[in-house]
Motif scaffolding. Structure first.
Motif, PDB file in Angstrom:
ATOM      1  N   TYR A 131     -19.521   9.023  -1.993  1.00  0.00           N
ATOM      2  CA  TYR A 131     -18.658   9.864  -1.149  1.00  0.00           C
ATOM      3  C   TYR A 131     -17.791   9.009  -0.245  1.00  0.00           C
ATOM      4  N   PRO A 132     -16.576   9.485   0.062  1.00  0.00           N
ATOM      5  CA  PRO A 132     -15.967  10.744  -0.368  1.00  0.00           C
ATOM      6  C   PRO A 132     -15.728  10.753  -1.884  1.00  0.00           C
ATOM      7  N   CYS A 133     -15.936  11.899  -2.492  1.00  0.00           N
ATOM      8  CA  CYS A 133     -15.759  12.045  -3.934  1.00  0.00           C
ATOM      9  C   CYS A 133     -14.467  12.799  -4.218  1.00  0.00           C
ATOM     10  N   MET A 134     -13.518  12.088  -4.829  1.00  0.00           N
ATOM     11  CA  MET A 134     -12.240  12.685  -5.218  1.00  0.00           C
ATOM     12  C   MET A 134     -12.171  12.715  -6.732  1.00  0.00           C
ATOM     13  N   PRO A 135     -12.485  13.854  -7.356  1.00  0.00           N
ATOM     14  CA  PRO A 135     -12.585  13.929  -8.817  1.00  0.00           C
ATOM     15  C   PRO A 135     -11.235  13.864  -9.516  1.00  0.00           C
ATOM     16  N   GLY A 136     -11.304  14.063 -10.829  1.00  0.00           N
ATOM     17  CA  GLY A 136     -10.085  14.155 -11.631  1.00  0.00           C
ATOM     18  C   GLY A 136      -9.932  13.030 -12.630  1.00  0.00           C
ATOM     19  N   HIS A 137     -10.189  13.323 -13.931  1.00  0.00           N
ATOM     20  CA  HIS A 137      -9.979  12.305 -14.962  1.00  0.00           C
ATOM     21  C   HIS A 137      -9.248  12.881 -16.180  1.00  0.00           C
TER      22      HIS A 137
ATOM     23  N   MET B 200       0.832  -1.195   0.000  1.00  0.00           N
ATOM     24  CA  MET B 200       0.000   0.000   0.000  1.00  0.00           C
ATOM     25  C   MET B 200       0.874   1.255   0.000  1.00  0.00           C
ATOM     26  N   THR B 201       0.399   2.285  -0.677  1.00  0.00           N
ATOM     27  CA  THR B 201       1.111   3.554  -0.745  1.00  0.00           C
ATOM     28  C   THR B 201       0.268   4.652  -0.121  1.00  0.00           C
ATOM     29  N   LYS B 202       0.837   5.380   0.807  1.00  0.00           N
ATOM     30  CA  LYS B 202       0.114   6.497   1.401  1.00  0.00           C
ATOM     31  C   LYS B 202      -0.057   7.588   0.353  1.00  0.00           C
ATOM     32  N   ALA B 203      -1.266   8.113   0.278  1.00  0.00           N
ATOM     33  CA  ALA B 203      -1.570   9.111  -0.738  1.00  0.00           C
ATOM     34  C   ALA B 203      -2.323  10.280  -0.122  1.00  0.00           C
ATOM     35  N   LEU B 204      -2.282  11.396  -0.827  1.00  0.00           N
ATOM     36  CA  LEU B 204      -2.988  12.595  -0.384  1.00  0.00           C
ATOM     37  C   LEU B 204      -3.761  13.158  -1.559  1.00  0.00           C
ATOM     38  N   GLY B 205      -5.027  13.479  -1.328  1.00  0.00           N
ATOM     39  CA  GLY B 205      -5.843  14.047  -2.385  1.00  0.00           C
ATOM     40  C   GLY B 205      -6.825  15.061  -1.835  1.00  0.00           C
ATOM     41  N   TYR B 206      -7.685  15.557  -2.710  1.00  0.00           N
ATOM     42  CA  TYR B 206      -8.726  16.499  -2.306  1.00  0.00           C
ATOM     43  C   TYR B 206     -10.086  15.885  -2.644  1.00  0.00           C
ATOM     44  N   ALA B 207     -10.946  15.804  -1.645  1.00  0.00           N
ATOM     45  CA  ALA B 207     -12.237  15.147  -1.826  1.00  0.00           C
ATOM     46  C   ALA B 207     -13.335  15.893  -1.087  1.00  0.00           C
ATOM     47  N   ALA B 208     -14.564  15.674  -1.535  1.00  0.00           N
ATOM     48  CA  ALA B 208     -15.742  16.217  -0.864  1.00  0.00           C
ATOM     49  C   ALA B 208     -16.458  15.072  -0.162  1.00  0.00           C
ATOM     50  N   LYS B 209     -16.912  15.310   1.048  1.00  0.00           N
ATOM     51  CA  LYS B 209     -17.580  14.263   1.809  1.00  0.00           C
ATOM     52  C   LYS B 209     -19.104  14.338   1.702  1.00  0.00           C
ATOM     53  N   HIS B 210     -19.605  15.466   1.194  1.00  0.00           N
ATOM     54  CA  HIS B 210     -21.039  15.644   1.009  1.00  0.00           C
ATOM     55  C   HIS B 210     -21.259  16.544  -0.196  1.00  0.00           C
ATOM     56  N   SER B 211     -22.458  16.568  -0.729  1.00  0.00           N
ATOM     57  CA  SER B 211     -22.765  17.416  -1.875  1.00  0.00           C
ATOM     58  C   SER B 211     -22.681  18.893  -1.540  1.00  0.00           C
ATOM     59  N   PHE B 212     -22.787  19.225  -0.276  1.00  0.00           N
ATOM     60  CA  PHE B 212     -22.756  20.625   0.137  1.00  0.00           C
ATOM     61  C   PHE B 212     -21.420  21.037   0.740  1.00  0.00           C
TER      62      PHE B 212
ATOM     63  N   ASP C  78     -16.264  -0.171  -4.855  1.00  0.00           N
ATOM     64  CA  ASP C  78     -17.501   0.599  -4.930  1.00  0.00           C
ATOM     65  C   ASP C  78     -17.219   2.075  -5.164  1.00  0.00           C
ATOM     66  N   ASN C  79     -16.009   2.496  -4.818  1.00  0.00           N
ATOM     67  CA  ASN C  79     -15.604   3.873  -5.057  1.00  0.00           C
ATOM     68  C   ASN C  79     -14.173   3.876  -5.560  1.00  0.00           C
ATOM     69  N   THR C  80     -13.868   4.826  -6.420  1.00  0.00           N
ATOM     70  CA  THR C  80     -12.491   5.010  -6.890  1.00  0.00           C
ATOM     71  C   THR C  80     -12.132   6.475  -6.714  1.00  0.00           C
ATOM     72  N   TYR C  81     -10.873   6.726  -6.433  1.00  0.00           N
ATOM     73  CA  TYR C  81     -10.391   8.080  -6.226  1.00  0.00           C
ATOM     74  C   TYR C  81      -9.605   8.537  -7.450  1.00  0.00           C
ATOM     75  N   GLY C  82      -9.918   9.736  -7.939  1.00  0.00           N
ATOM     76  CA  GLY C  82      -9.330  10.218  -9.178  1.00  0.00           C
ATOM     77  C   GLY C  82      -8.050  11.005  -9.045  1.00  0.00           C
ATOM     78  N   GLY C  83      -7.835  11.884 -10.018  1.00  0.00           N
ATOM     79  CA  GLY C  83      -6.547  12.554 -10.169  1.00  0.00           C
ATOM     80  C   GLY C  83      -6.312  13.771  -9.315  1.00  0.00           C
ATOM     81  N   TYR C  84      -7.289  14.164  -8.493  1.00  0.00           N
ATOM     82  CA  TYR C  84      -7.022  15.243  -7.540  1.00  0.00           C
ATOM     83  C   TYR C  84      -6.224  14.652  -6.380  1.00  0.00           C
ATOM     84  N   SER C  85      -5.144  14.004  -6.719  1.00  0.00           N
ATOM     85  CA  SER C  85      -4.316  13.309  -5.729  1.00  0.00           C
ATOM     86  C   SER C  85      -2.883  13.276  -6.235  1.00  0.00           C
ATOM     87  N   ASN C  86      -1.983  12.812  -5.396  1.00  0.00           N
ATOM     88  CA  ASN C  86      -0.567  12.835  -5.781  1.00  0.00           C
ATOM     89  C   ASN C  86      -0.093  11.544  -6.431  1.00  0.00           C
TER      90      ASN C  86
END
Length: 264
Positions: A57-63, A1-13, A138-146
């Motif tokens: 959610y959490p939603c981490m966008p970026g494609h 496993m690799t520790k990663a950092l990204g930007y995500a939203a936990k709710h629609s608001f 069930d969820n994938t995290y996108g490119g708003y990450s390192n």
């Protein structure tokens, strides 16, 4: 496993906030990519705000991802450590249905359809008859990450000759507008209709002009908000009859028609 950092939203608001998480180690057919740049697509906003009612959610966008391969699985042959590569809107598919076998993975008819770069499979387990997710994600995290891990055949080589920071939008807006030009067999001198000078529209104009098509741009402009002539005249690849624009339909005031001659 690799520790990663990204930007995500936990709710629609909620706004995007830093999120620490872990990426799995690359499998034999996967590469790990250190993300250098990621474009912002308008669909990222829709997904974060759950405008389509399917956000996980959490939603981490970026494609629209551009980066360098930092690790490669044992059976990877298409990429090597240090390669400049890109990742678009999908990172896997069933690989066995007819569309997948024909190279149309974006039309995957598999159990869960294709696996999106973020937000998980296009057809989540809850929408299947048996409640199964064959991707086990069930969820994938996108490119708003390192960093991101992707199967090698969903990773594209990016030429070292182009500006890295400018390459990312090609992976979404670029392919979205280039695809129909190629599909319909456009050739030099053909007239191309482009509706809207937005994120996709300006890319379509650049592509069509570069390939020596004759562009016709149709846009709806609210008074005082946009000067298409000024914008087009500042776009380097465009030349020719920029002053030929005019309102093309009096019944729809505000619509403009701009005709651009192909580059020499």
């Amino acid at each position: 496993m690799t520790k990663a950092l990204g930007y995500a939203a936990k709710h629609s608001f909620s706004r995007l906030k830093p999120l620490e998480f872990e990426r799995p180690a690359p499998k034999a057919n996967e590469v790990q990519i250190d993300v250098l740049y990621c474009g912002v697509c308008h669909s990222d906003i829709h997904q974060v705000e759950n405008d389509w009612g399917n956000t996980v959610y959490p939603c981490m966008p970026g494609h629209e991802i551009v980066g360098r391969v930092s690790e490669a699985g044992a059976s990877v042959t298409r990429h090597k450590v240090g390669d400049l590569v890109g990742v678009g809107c999908m990172i896997d598919s069933c690989r066995s249905c007819e569309p997948c076998r024909e190279g149309d993975e974006h039309h995957c008819e598999g159990h869960n359809s294709w696996l999106a770069t973020y937000n998980g499979p296009m057809k989540p387990a809850a929408q299947t008859d048996d409640g199964v997710n064959t991707y086990a994600e069930d969820n994938t995290y996108g490119g708003y990450s390192n960093v991101i891990v992707v199967p090698e055949d969903f990773v594209l080589q990016v030429p070292e000759s182009i500006p890295v920071e400018a390459a990312a939008p090609i992976l979404c807006a670029g392919v979205t507008t280039f695809s129909p030009l190629r599909h319909w067999g456009m050739k030099a001198g053909d007239k191309v209709g482009i509706v809207g000078l937005g994120g996709l529209g300006h890319m379509a104009v650049k592509l069509a002009n570069h390939r020596r098509y004759y562009d016709v741009l149709l846009d709806h402009v609210a008074s005082g908000r946009l000067d298409p002539v000024a914008i087009l005249s500042q776009t380097e690849p465009m030349t020719g009859a920029i002053d030929a624009y005019k309102a093309f339909d009096e019944r729809q005031p505000g619509w403009l028609k701009v005709e651009l001659e192909p580059a020499a």
